[in-house]
Scaffold this motif. Structure first.
Motif, PDB file in Angstrom:
ATOM      1  N   ASP A 154      19.512  44.346  76.340  1.00 16.55           N
ATOM      2  CA  ASP A 154      19.311  42.717  76.215  1.00 16.55           C
ATOM      3  C   ASP A 154      20.658  42.314  76.436  1.00 16.55           C
ATOM      4  OD1 ASP A 154      18.667  40.095  75.398  1.00 16.55           O
ATOM      5  OD2 ASP A 154      17.374  40.675  73.975  1.00 16.55           O
ATOM      6  N   PRO A 155      20.846  41.560  77.408  1.00 19.12           N
ATOM      7  CA  PRO A 155      22.287  40.970  77.541  1.00 19.12           C
ATOM      8  C   PRO A 155      22.678  39.972  76.209  1.00 19.12           C
ATOM      9  CG  PRO A 155      20.989  39.832  79.153  1.00 19.12           C
ATOM     10  CD  PRO A 155      20.134  41.160  78.503  1.00 19.12           C
ATOM     11  N   THR A 156      21.909  39.368  75.669  1.00 20.67           N
ATOM     12  CA  THR A 156      22.126  38.375  74.307  1.00 20.67           C
ATOM     13  C   THR A 156      22.466  39.155  73.170  1.00 20.67           C
ATOM     14  OG1 THR A 156      19.760  38.432  73.591  1.00 20.67           O
ATOM     15  CG2 THR A 156      20.165  36.817  75.406  1.00 20.67           C
ATOM     16  N   LEU A 157      22.070  40.635  73.436  1.00 25.28           N
ATOM     17  CA  LEU A 157      22.413  41.304  72.064  1.00 25.28           C
ATOM     18  C   LEU A 157      23.384  42.378  72.184  1.00 25.28           C
ATOM     19  CD1 LEU A 157      18.879  42.034  70.714  1.00 25.28           C
ATOM     20  CD2 LEU A 157      20.608  40.292  69.789  1.00 25.28           C
ATOM     21  N   MET A 158      23.883  42.715  73.502  1.00 24.51           N
ATOM     22  CA  MET A 158      24.585  44.139  73.772  1.00 24.51           C
ATOM     23  C   MET A 158      25.334  43.713  75.157  1.00 24.51           C
ATOM     24  SD  MET A 158      23.497  48.158  74.581  1.00 24.51           S
ATOM     25  CE  MET A 158      22.975  48.288  72.795  1.00 24.51           C
ATOM     26  N   ASN A 159      26.471  44.371  75.308  1.00 23.44           N
ATOM     27  CA  ASN A 159      27.422  44.090  76.595  1.00 23.44           C
ATOM     28  C   ASN A 159      27.172  45.466  77.449  1.00 23.44           C
ATOM     29  OD1 ASN A 159      29.182  45.950  75.430  1.00 23.44           O
ATOM     30  ND2 ASN A 159      30.570  44.329  74.606  1.00 23.44           N
ATOM     31  N   SER A 160      27.984  45.174  78.583  1.00 24.20           N
ATOM     32  CA  SER A 160      27.763  46.276  79.469  1.00 24.20           C
ATOM     33  C   SER A 160      28.254  47.549  79.037  1.00 24.20           C
ATOM     34  CB  SER A 160      28.513  45.989  80.745  1.00 24.20           C
ATOM     35  OG  SER A 160      29.841  45.565  80.909  1.00 24.20           O
ATOM     36  N   ARG A 161      29.140  47.556  77.928  1.00 25.49           N
ATOM     37  CA  ARG A 161      29.812  48.880  77.434  1.00 25.49           C
ATOM     38  C   ARG A 161      28.837  49.293  76.295  1.00 25.49           C
ATOM     39  NH1 ARG A 161      33.753  45.022  77.538  1.00 25.49           N
ATOM     40  NH2 ARG A 161      33.871  45.025  75.433  1.00 25.49           N
ATOM     41  N   GLY A 162      27.674  48.757  76.275  1.00 25.84           N
ATOM     42  CA  GLY A 162      26.881  49.086  75.055  1.00 25.84           C
ATOM     43  C   GLY A 162      27.263  48.822  73.591  1.00 25.84           C
ATOM     44  N   GLU A 163      28.145  47.794  73.498  1.00 23.80           N
ATOM     45  CA  GLU A 163      28.482  47.229  72.215  1.00 23.80           C
ATOM     46  C   GLU A 163      27.893  46.195  71.925  1.00 23.80           C
ATOM     47  OE1 GLU A 163      33.263  48.693  73.045  1.00 23.80           O
ATOM     48  OE2 GLU A 163      32.482  46.573  73.429  1.00 23.80           O
ATOM     49  N   LEU A 164      27.675  45.960  70.465  1.00 21.90           N
ATOM     50  CA  LEU A 164      26.851  44.831  69.906  1.00 21.90           C
ATOM     51  C   LEU A 164      28.208  44.003  69.454  1.00 21.90           C
ATOM     52  CD1 LEU A 164      24.476  46.390  67.397  1.00 21.90           C
ATOM     53  CD2 LEU A 164      24.199  45.655  69.973  1.00 21.90           C
ATOM     54  N   TYR A 189      14.752  70.530  69.294  1.00 20.53           N
ATOM     55  CA  TYR A 189      15.142  69.563  69.940  1.00 20.53           C
ATOM     56  C   TYR A 189      14.190  69.043  70.738  1.00 20.53           C
ATOM     57  CZ  TYR A 189      16.888  66.403  73.550  1.00 20.53           C
ATOM     58  OH  TYR A 189      16.926  65.206  74.168  1.00 20.53           O
ATOM     59  N   ARG A 190      13.755  67.722  70.880  1.00 18.64           N
ATOM     60  CA  ARG A 190      12.661  67.206  72.017  1.00 18.64           C
ATOM     61  C   ARG A 190      13.201  65.757  72.489  1.00 18.64           C
ATOM     62  NH1 ARG A 190       9.786  68.666  67.210  1.00 18.64           N
ATOM     63  NH2 ARG A 190       8.274  70.345  67.607  1.00 18.64           N
ATOM     64  N   ASN A 191      13.056  65.869  73.798  1.00 18.52           N
ATOM     65  CA  ASN A 191      13.599  64.499  74.686  1.00 18.52           C
ATOM     66  C   ASN A 191      12.922  63.348  74.157  1.00 18.52           C
ATOM     67  OD1 ASN A 191      15.460  66.059  76.160  1.00 18.52           O
ATOM     68  ND2 ASN A 191      13.917  66.466  77.939  1.00 18.52           N
ATOM     69  N   THR A 192      11.602  63.343  73.858  1.00 22.73           N
ATOM     70  CA  THR A 192      10.966  62.293  73.513  1.00 22.73           C
ATOM     71  C   THR A 192      11.370  61.794  72.103  1.00 22.73           C
ATOM     72  OG1 THR A 192       9.223  63.863  72.408  1.00 22.73           O
ATOM     73  CG2 THR A 192       8.593  62.916  74.605  1.00 22.73           C
ATOM     74  N   ASP A 193      11.737  62.447  71.114  1.00 25.98           N
ATOM     75  CA  ASP A 193      12.325  62.132  69.958  1.00 25.98           C
ATOM     76  C   ASP A 193      13.724  61.336  70.052  1.00 25.98           C
ATOM     77  OD1 ASP A 193      10.111  63.558  68.792  1.00 25.98           O
ATOM     78  OD2 ASP A 193      11.296  65.375  67.992  1.00 25.98           O
ATOM     79  N   LEU A 194      14.605  61.939  71.007  1.00 23.29           N
ATOM     80  CA  LEU A 194      15.617  61.339  71.199  1.00 23.29           C
ATOM     81  C   LEU A 194      15.328  59.837  71.969  1.00 23.29           C
ATOM     82  CD1 LEU A 194      18.855  61.285  71.431  1.00 23.29           C
ATOM     83  CD2 LEU A 194      18.637  62.161  73.485  1.00 23.29           C
ATOM     84  N   LEU A 195      14.419  59.717  72.794  1.00 21.87           N
ATOM     85  CA  LEU A 195      14.297  58.616  73.556  1.00 21.87           C
ATOM     86  C   LEU A 195      13.714  57.484  72.385  1.00 21.87           C
ATOM     87  CD1 LEU A 195      12.993  59.773  76.973  1.00 21.87           C
ATOM     88  CD2 LEU A 195      15.453  59.042  76.411  1.00 21.87           C
ATOM     89  N   ALA A 196      12.795  57.935  71.707  1.00 19.02           N
ATOM     90  CA  ALA A 196      11.998  57.160  70.685  1.00 19.02           C
ATOM     91  C   ALA A 196      12.936  56.612  69.771  1.00 19.02           C
ATOM     92  CB  ALA A 196      10.890  58.036  69.945  1.00 19.02           C
ATOM     93  N   ALA A 197      14.104  57.013  69.236  1.00 23.30           N
ATOM     94  CA  ALA A 197      14.879  56.686  68.294  1.00 23.30           C
ATOM     95  C   ALA A 197      15.701  55.922  68.964  1.00 23.30           C
ATOM     96  CB  ALA A 197      15.772  58.211  67.759  1.00 23.30           C
ATOM     97  N   ILE A 198      16.118  55.829  70.132  1.00 21.07           N
ATOM     98  CA  ILE A 198      16.961  55.067  71.077  1.00 21.07           C
ATOM     99  C   ILE A 198      16.085  53.748  71.166  1.00 21.07           C
ATOM    100  CG2 ILE A 198      18.456  54.480  72.989  1.00 21.07           C
ATOM    101  CD1 ILE A 198      19.001  57.485  73.135  1.00 21.07           C
ATOM    102  N   THR A 222      30.146  48.050  67.438  1.00 24.97           N
ATOM    103  CA  THR A 222      29.589  48.917  67.275  1.00 24.97           C
ATOM    104  C   THR A 222      28.940  49.464  68.462  1.00 24.97           C
ATOM    105  OG1 THR A 222      27.538  48.210  66.104  1.00 24.97           O
ATOM    106  CG2 THR A 222      29.436  48.898  64.604  1.00 24.97           C
ATOM    107  N   SER A 223      28.628  50.686  68.806  1.00 25.40           N
ATOM    108  CA  SER A 223      27.774  51.405  69.734  1.00 25.40           C
ATOM    109  C   SER A 223      26.750  52.056  69.394  1.00 25.40           C
ATOM    110  CB  SER A 223      28.734  52.109  70.684  1.00 25.40           C
ATOM    111  OG  SER A 223      29.918  51.672  71.099  1.00 25.40           O
ATOM    112  N   PRO A 224      25.514  51.325  69.163  1.00 29.71           N
ATOM    113  CA  PRO A 224      24.245  52.046  68.489  1.00 29.71           C
ATOM    114  C   PRO A 224      23.667  52.955  69.169  1.00 29.71           C
ATOM    115  CG  PRO A 224      23.764  49.665  69.354  1.00 29.71           C
ATOM    116  CD  PRO A 224      25.356  50.050  69.460  1.00 29.71           C
ATOM    117  N   VAL A 225      23.760  53.165  70.642  1.00 25.66           N
ATOM    118  CA  VAL A 225      23.059  54.115  71.313  1.00 25.66           C
ATOM    119  C   VAL A 225      23.834  55.453  71.069  1.00 25.66           C
ATOM    120  CG1 VAL A 225      22.713  55.061  73.422  1.00 25.66           C
ATOM    121  CG2 VAL A 225      22.271  52.518  73.214  1.00 25.66           C
ATOM    122  N   ARG A 226      25.147  55.620  71.124  1.00 28.31           N
ATOM    123  CA  ARG A 226      26.040  56.710  70.978  1.00 28.31           C
ATOM    124  C   ARG A 226      25.923  57.231  69.578  1.00 28.31           C
ATOM    125  NH1 ARG A 226      29.489  58.354  74.610  1.00 28.31           N
ATOM    126  NH2 ARG A 226      29.737  57.079  76.466  1.00 28.31           N
TER     127      ARG A 226
END
Length: 290
Positions: A188-198, A222-231, A202-206
């Motif tokens: 969402d460009p109103t909340l995050m920039n193109s570098r993934g920063e708020l 490890y499960r891919n679905t767990d990682l995607l759900a957390a992000i 901070t860089s919440p995805v990382r």
């Protein structure tokens, strides 16, 4: 678990003041409690305290007896994977076992000293074709780590001493498996920039990726679905997916020659992971195409 003295006394006195003979002889008010009608220094209150103390003592002794019985049963439980895990975690580097026994003499040692010598902080055991495999790891900065050679050699000697006769035990002490993660995130460009920063930098995805990997239980899946759900829980993230065009998610043991694609899930050979590469392709989410 033993009740407190006050709890025992309260139950006894509550039953006492409900007796018809007691009510009539003492002229008690049934709407009031024992403490409201008897002084704390009255003979009745003192006697009930003595009785409650005696009952409490018995309950405490039963608790201790039960704990001792459980401990004895635990010690007499060979040939189970849990027994091997507990024994490995009980290994004390730099100490000798009691002669002809499978335990240490810790008399005169406090818990801090004992914990410092117990270098195996993580362990899990599995069995395959009559062979018991035990993954082990130390701890550094709150995370699993490779045991030094000197500690691992001592551990191996210890296990050969305490293991059941005729049982083959293989210890596995490995550096963290490496995992490479490639993602595509629509933000969402109103909340995050193109570098993934708020807005606060901070860089919440990382941060979330690192937390998911490091907070996996030892030898956890490890499960891919767990990682995607957390992000996806990050408010600024609208859509997240694995970026298969950039390699997707791959993992490998340190001794393995090549990475393998993680399809669905993966269990680390060593018991834990280290993020070797994290690449996130950030794309602005556009609800209406222009």
């Amino acid at each position: 678990m033993a009740r407190s003295i006050s709890e025992i006394k309260k139950e006894m006195t509550a039953a006492f003041i409900k007796q018809r003979a007691v009510i009539e002889n003492y002229g008690l008010d049934t709407r009031k409690t024992f403490d409201q009608q008897f002084s704390a220094v009255s003979i009745e209150s003192v006697l009930f305290y003595v009785f409650a103390f005696a009952v409490w003592t018995v309950e405490v002794l039963f608790d201790k007896h039960s704990a001792e019985v459980d401990a004895r049963i635990e010690q007499l439980e060979p040939h189970t994977l849990r027994w091997y895990v507990n024994k490995v975690k009980a290994f004390m580097y730099g100490r000798k076992l009691v002669e002809d026994a499978d335990y240490y003499d810790t008399s005169g040692m406090n818990q801090t000293d004992i914990d410092a010598l117990r270098v195996v902080k993580y362990a899990v055991a599995t069995e395959d074709s009559t062979v018991v495999y035990i993954k082990v790891a130390g701890q550094k900065n709150g995370q699993p780590c490779l045991l030094p050679d000197s500690q691992f050699k001592a551990l191996r000697s210890y296990v050969n001493t305490i293991k059941d006769a005729g049982v083959s035990v293989v210890l596995r002490n490995e550096a963290a498996d490496l995992i490479q993660i490639n993602l595509v995130v629509y933000y969402d460009p109103t909340l995050m920039n193109s570098r993934g920063e708020l807005a606060d930098g901070t860089s919440p995805v990382r941060d979330v990726v690192q937390n998911v990997i490091t907070n996996l239980p030892f030898n956890g899946m490890y499960r891919n679905t767990d990682l995607l759900a957390a992000i996806k829980e990050i408010p600024a993230v609208v859509v997240v997916d694995i970026d298969s065009t950039s390699g997707g998610i791959r993992a490998k043991a340190r001794t393995a020659p090549d990475y393998s694609q993680v399809v669905g899930y993966n269990r680390p050979y060593s018991g834990y992971y280290e993020v070797n590469a994290l690449n996130v392709n950030y794309k602005e989410y556009k609800a209406v195409e222009q």
